[in-house]
Design a protein around this motif. Structure first.
Motif, PDB file in Angstrom:
ATOM      1  N   UNK A 260       0.819  -1.283  -0.087  1.00  0.00           N
ATOM      2  CA  UNK A 260       0.053   0.089   0.096  1.00  0.00           C
ATOM      3  C   UNK A 260       0.818   1.261  -0.055  1.00  0.00           C
ATOM      4  N   UNK A 261       0.394   2.426  -0.675  1.00  0.00           N
ATOM      5  CA  UNK A 261       0.964   3.500  -0.607  1.00  0.00           C
ATOM      6  C   UNK A 261       0.377   4.297   0.483  1.00  0.00           C
ATOM      7  N   UNK A 262       1.208   5.261   1.273  1.00  0.00           N
ATOM      8  CA  UNK A 262       0.522   6.041   2.406  1.00  0.00           C
ATOM      9  C   UNK A 262       1.327   7.405   2.185  1.00  0.00           C
ATOM     10  N   UNK A 263       0.340   8.151   2.343  1.00  0.00           N
ATOM     11  CA  UNK A 263       0.376   9.841   2.303  1.00  0.00           C
ATOM     12  C   UNK A 263       0.042  10.164   3.739  1.00  0.00           C
ATOM     13  N   UNK A 264       1.017  10.830   4.461  1.00  0.00           N
ATOM     14  CA  UNK A 264       1.005  11.318   5.774  1.00  0.00           C
ATOM     15  C   UNK A 264       1.074  12.969   5.586  1.00  0.00           C
ATOM     16  N   UNK A 265       0.327  13.367   6.549  1.00  0.00           N
ATOM     17  CA  UNK A 265       0.298  14.697   6.514  1.00  0.00           C
ATOM     18  C   UNK A 265       0.638  15.224   8.086  1.00  0.00           C
ATOM     19  N   UNK A 266       1.409  16.165   8.429  1.00  0.00           N
ATOM     20  CA  UNK A 266       1.652  16.845   9.352  1.00  0.00           C
ATOM     21  C   UNK A 266       2.493  18.112   9.364  1.00  0.00           C
ATOM     22  N   UNK A 267       1.497  19.183   9.838  1.00  0.00           N
ATOM     23  CA  UNK A 267       1.936  20.641   9.373  1.00  0.00           C
ATOM     24  C   UNK A 267       3.036  20.915  10.609  1.00  0.00           C
ATOM     25  N   UNK A 268       3.070  20.273  11.650  1.00  0.00           N
ATOM     26  CA  UNK A 268       4.077  20.429  12.827  1.00  0.00           C
ATOM     27  C   UNK A 268       5.475  20.169  12.315  1.00  0.00           C
ATOM     28  N   UNK A 269       6.706  21.013  12.505  1.00  0.00           N
ATOM     29  CA  UNK A 269       7.729  20.649  11.875  1.00  0.00           C
ATOM     30  C   UNK A 269       8.217  19.728  12.489  1.00  0.00           C
ATOM     31  N   UNK A 270       8.449  19.699  13.853  1.00  0.00           N
ATOM     32  CA  UNK A 270       9.025  18.882  14.797  1.00  0.00           C
ATOM     33  C   UNK A 270       8.385  17.366  14.613  1.00  0.00           C
ATOM     34  N   UNK A 271       7.233  17.300  14.588  1.00  0.00           N
ATOM     35  CA  UNK A 271       6.578  15.983  14.282  1.00  0.00           C
ATOM     36  C   UNK A 271       7.134  15.373  12.718  1.00  0.00           C
ATOM     37  N   UNK A 272       7.302  16.128  11.909  1.00  0.00           N
ATOM     38  CA  UNK A 272       7.793  15.644  10.628  1.00  0.00           C
ATOM     39  C   UNK A 272       9.081  15.487  10.864  1.00  0.00           C
ATOM     40  N   UNK A 273       9.895  16.287  11.331  1.00  0.00           N
ATOM     41  CA  UNK A 273      11.213  15.879  11.626  1.00  0.00           C
ATOM     42  C   UNK A 273      11.395  14.515  12.413  1.00  0.00           C
ATOM     43  N   UNK A 274      10.664  14.321  13.189  1.00  0.00           N
ATOM     44  CA  UNK A 274      10.459  13.211  14.197  1.00  0.00           C
ATOM     45  C   UNK A 274      10.463  11.774  12.991  1.00  0.00           C
ATOM     46  N   UNK A 275       9.676  11.837  12.227  1.00  0.00           N
ATOM     47  CA  UNK A 275       9.440  10.840  11.369  1.00  0.00           C
ATOM     48  C   UNK A 275      10.658  10.846  10.268  1.00  0.00           C
ATOM     49  N   UNK A 276      11.225  11.852   9.770  1.00  0.00           N
ATOM     50  CA  UNK A 276      12.419  11.888   9.072  1.00  0.00           C
ATOM     51  C   UNK A 276      13.607  11.241   9.748  1.00  0.00           C
TER      52      UNK A 276
END
Length: 234
Positions: free
Chosen positions: A82-98
């Motif tokens: 499956x393909x997943x699109x994740x949406x997160x406007x909070x920079x620190x949350x996106x950085x944690x995923x990164x």
């Protein structure tokens, strides 16, 4: 005018964009993730959203507000088809995923991300293109004067109904009773959605493969009982 609409929409559904300053390694991981996986809404959406992914995927799911990415990372691993699109406007949350995907060897081929207002992405996506939408522990905006900021509302449910395939799932988890009730009432009032629950276990038991999240752990520590709702697109 477009910028004015974006500003109003952003202020309506989520709060701050930044937390603590990122460390250099986090900053580098975030830049790499955005460079390789960010969806560009400046171009026309493909007729088949599966082509957003470099590899072959059978379907596409969307997670709105993934926080630190615990659930999203778990689902990526559990469902490589499956393909997943994740949406997160909070920079620190996106950085944690990164940071997590960097440590695991790089961005999975079945992941794409968007780092701004989810309503913009929903309006960009083609009709009946998404198999499932997850909205897990969203900001409850508990004060009545802020209820207009809750993501679950008639307009956004219209957006969900437009992009979900027939039979697609909208999953909503929260530990805030008033937001759970709010969501049940709004989905019950919307003609596109049904709630197929047969017993209390259908909303008390976590979803299959549920990894838990830090928000959920905090809620349980503080004595709040989570609810896990699943609605079907008719």
């Amino acid at each position: 005018m477009a910028e004015e609409r974006r500003t109003r929409s952003t202020e309506a559904f989520f709060g701050r964009r930044h937390g603590k300053r990122l460390r250099p390694k986090q900053d580098a991981a975030l830049a790499a993730l955005l460079d390789g996986a960010l969806i560009d809404l400046g171009v026309a959406a493909p007729a088949d959203v599966r082509t957003l992914f470099p590899g072959s995927v059978e379907n596409v799911r969307l997670e709105i507000g993934f926080g630190g990415g615990e659930h999203l990372l778990s689902e990526l691993a559990r469902h490589p088809q499956s393909g997943f699109i994740g949406v997160e406007p909070f920079v620190n949350g996106m950085a944690k995923l990164a940071s997590a995907v960097d440590e695991a060897g790089g961005t999975p081929s079945n992941l794409r991300i968007y780092n701004d207002d989810a309503t913009e992405l929903l309006d960009w996506l083609p009709e009946a293109s998404i198999s499932g939408i997850d909205l897990l522990y969203p900001d409850p905006w508990p004060k009545k004067k802020h209820w207009k900021r809750r993501f679950v509302n008639p307009v956004n449910l219209d957006r969900f109904a437009r992009v979900l395939k027939p039979g697609g799932r909208f999953r909503f988890a929260s530990d805030i009773d008033t937001y759970v009730d709010w969501t049940l009432l709004h989905c019950d009032a919307h003609p596109a959605f049904t709630w197929p629950a047969q017993s209390a276990d259908d909303w008390r038991e976590p979803y299959e493969g549920w990894p838990g999240t830090r928000y959920e752990a905090k809620a349980i520590r503080e004595g709040r009982t989570p609810a896990y709702l699943t609605f079907l697109r008719g």
